[in-house]
Scaffold this motif. Structure first.
Motif, PDB file in Angstrom:
ATOM      1  N   ASP A 268       2.600  -0.906  -7.089  1.00  0.00           N
ATOM      2  CA  ASP A 268       3.674  -1.427  -6.231  1.00  0.00           C
ATOM      3  C   ASP A 268       4.120  -0.366  -5.226  1.00  0.00           C
ATOM      4  O   ASP A 268       4.328  -0.671  -4.044  1.00  0.00           O
TER       5      ASP A 268
ATOM      6  N   GLN B 278       1.502   0.067  -2.473  1.00  0.00           N
ATOM      7  CA  GLN B 278       1.558  -1.025  -1.500  1.00  0.00           C
ATOM      8  C   GLN B 278       2.730  -0.867  -0.549  1.00  0.00           C
ATOM      9  O   GLN B 278       2.630  -1.226   0.630  1.00  0.00           O
ATOM     10  N   ARG B 279       3.839  -0.303  -1.031  1.00  0.00           N
ATOM     11  CA  ARG B 279       5.008  -0.128  -0.176  1.00  0.00           C
ATOM     12  C   ARG B 279       4.808   0.973   0.858  1.00  0.00           C
ATOM     13  O   ARG B 279       5.256   0.845   1.999  1.00  0.00           O
TER      14      ARG B 279
ATOM     15  N   ALA C 256      -7.253  -2.052  -6.416  1.00  0.00           N
ATOM     16  CA  ALA C 256      -5.983  -2.086  -5.699  1.00  0.00           C
ATOM     17  C   ALA C 256      -5.952  -1.047  -4.590  1.00  0.00           C
ATOM     18  O   ALA C 256      -5.445  -1.312  -3.488  1.00  0.00           O
TER      19      ALA C 256
ATOM     20  N   VAL D 123      -5.537  -1.973  -0.583  1.00  0.00           N
ATOM     21  CA  VAL D 123      -4.447  -1.442   0.241  1.00  0.00           C
ATOM     22  C   VAL D 123      -5.012  -0.720   1.462  1.00  0.00           C
ATOM     23  O   VAL D 123      -4.505  -0.882   2.590  1.00  0.00           O
TER      24      VAL D 123
ATOM     25  N   ARG E  97      -6.346  -3.314   3.943  1.00  0.00           N
ATOM     26  CA  ARG E  97      -5.253  -4.026   4.623  1.00  0.00           C
ATOM     27  C   ARG E  97      -4.706  -3.218   5.794  1.00  0.00           C
ATOM     28  O   ARG E  97      -4.368  -3.762   6.854  1.00  0.00           O
TER      29      ARG E  97
END
Length: 374
Positions: free
Chosen positions: A143, A146-147, A176, A180, A183
């Motif tokens: 998390d 991703q932030r 993951a 990320v 993206r």
């Protein structure tokens, strides 16, 4: 532009050869030339002319490095002087003013400083302790990752297996990280210098081939027990390899001739696996000694078993910061470990356990003396 002092390397440079018990190293007992070249024609090595080798590594060496990464070809490989130079040149090449580095913490902090020097700054994402009992491990905080990765991020850097915790990412965590980076259209720099030094003997999966903007960096210092060769490499798409080579022309130009030839011997597939078996044997032999010692201080230490590398990151409950504690151990006991503060942590010690067992046990006993005084 000034660059900040690399505190860990400065500390080791000053003290690692001055103490009786150096447990600050993160590799295993180094191999000798005779051990590395056992069964080989040493006369050919002794008659080797000490001229300039191929500046990007000899074809034989690059072919053998590529074979360690499924799907890689020699044109995906360039060779430099140690993993530190590879990481430096990779970040020099990829970072831009105003663009940011997403950086795994805890970690060897070279990249953190370079992100602040070559780019617009460094943003931390963390490993955190999760699980219970024997299942406790250092896990990726997905998390948080991703932030902190945004359209301003140009590079995401992970060290896998990790220094200083010895953690290895799961397949889900690796996926993951790739998602990320993709993206954000960022480069993923995977420092895999501890790959091959696993406690359970199963080689950690590589990030190579999982994304078209992956660069893997590694070398012979840690898993291979050959730090004195100062031999590192990058595995990347050919167009990035060309860019790295351009930057390398402005630093050390080439690897050393002897290092290139000895590295080619080390990376011959059958010898490579024998070397890694040696490393894993040292880790499996010494890890129980460290665990017994940590277990003898149950009210002081928080120990999480490493998955790879001859390193363990041990938390402690004492009223003293890690840098001060390490200084006290060094001055009082002539023993050296690395404070957690030099990896972006707090009350932790990184203890290297890849040395001779007797040396390790005596060094740990010295640390216990200072702990008893506290």
């Amino acid at each position: 532009m000034d660059i900040e002092t690399f505190q860990m390397e400065r500390m080791q440079c000053l003290y690692e050869n001055e103490v009786e018990y150096n447990l600050s190293e993160s590799g295993v007992q180094p191999m000798s030339v005779a051990e590395l070249m056992e069964g080989q024609d040493l006369d050919a090595l002794l008659s080797l002319g000490l001229g300039y080798p191929h500046s990007n590594g000899s074809p034989e060496l690059r072919e053998r490095i590529a074979a360690f990464y499924p799907g890689a070809q020699p044109e995906n490989v360039t060779v430099m002087n140690g993993g530190s130079e590879v990481n430096h040149i990779a970040l020099w090449t990829l970072l831009e003013p105003g663009r940011r580095l997403a950086f795994m913490v805890p970690n060897y902090m070279q990249g953190w400083g370079l992100g602040r020097h070559y780019g617009g700054g460094s943003d931390a994402f963390h490993l955190v302790i999760r699980g219970d009992g024997a299942g406790r491990r250092w896990a990726l905080d997905v998390d948080e990752l991703q932030r902190i990765v945004t359209d301003r991020t140009s590079v995401v850097l992970v060290t896998n297996p990790n220094n200083p915790t010895g953690a290895a990412l799961t397949e889900e965590e690796m996926a993951a990280v790739v998602d990320v980076a993709r993206r954000a259209d960022a480069w993923l720099l995977a420092d895999e210098i501890y790959r091959g030094a696993e406690v359970d003997g199963r080689t950690t999966p590589t990030f190579w081939g999982r994304y078209d903007k992956v660069i893997v960096t590694s070398g012979l210092s840690k898993a291979f027990g050959l730090p004195g060769l100062r031999l590192g490499w990058a595995v990347a798409p050919p167009d990035l390899i060309e860019r790295l080579w351009i930057h390398h022309d402005y630093t050390t130009l080439t690897p050393a001739m002897l290092s290139d030839r000895l590295a080619a011997a080390a990376m011959e597939p059958s010898r490579r696996e024998r070397i890694l078996d040696r490393t894993r044997g040292i880790i499996r032999r010494n890890l129980p000694l460290l665990e017994e010692w940590a277990g003898s201080h149950p009210d002081t230490f928080d120990y999480v078993k490493p998955a790879a590398g001859a390193i363990a990151c041990v938390g402690y409950d004492l009223p003293v910061g890690s840098t001060e504690l390490v200084d006290r151990i060094r001055v009082e006991q002539s023993a050296l470990v690395v404070p957690g503060e030099q990896f972006g942590m707090g009350k932790y010690l990184r203890i290297g356990f890849g040395s001779d067992p007797e040396h390790l046990v005596k060094g740990l006993e010295r640390i216990s003396e200072t702990l008893r005084r506290l």
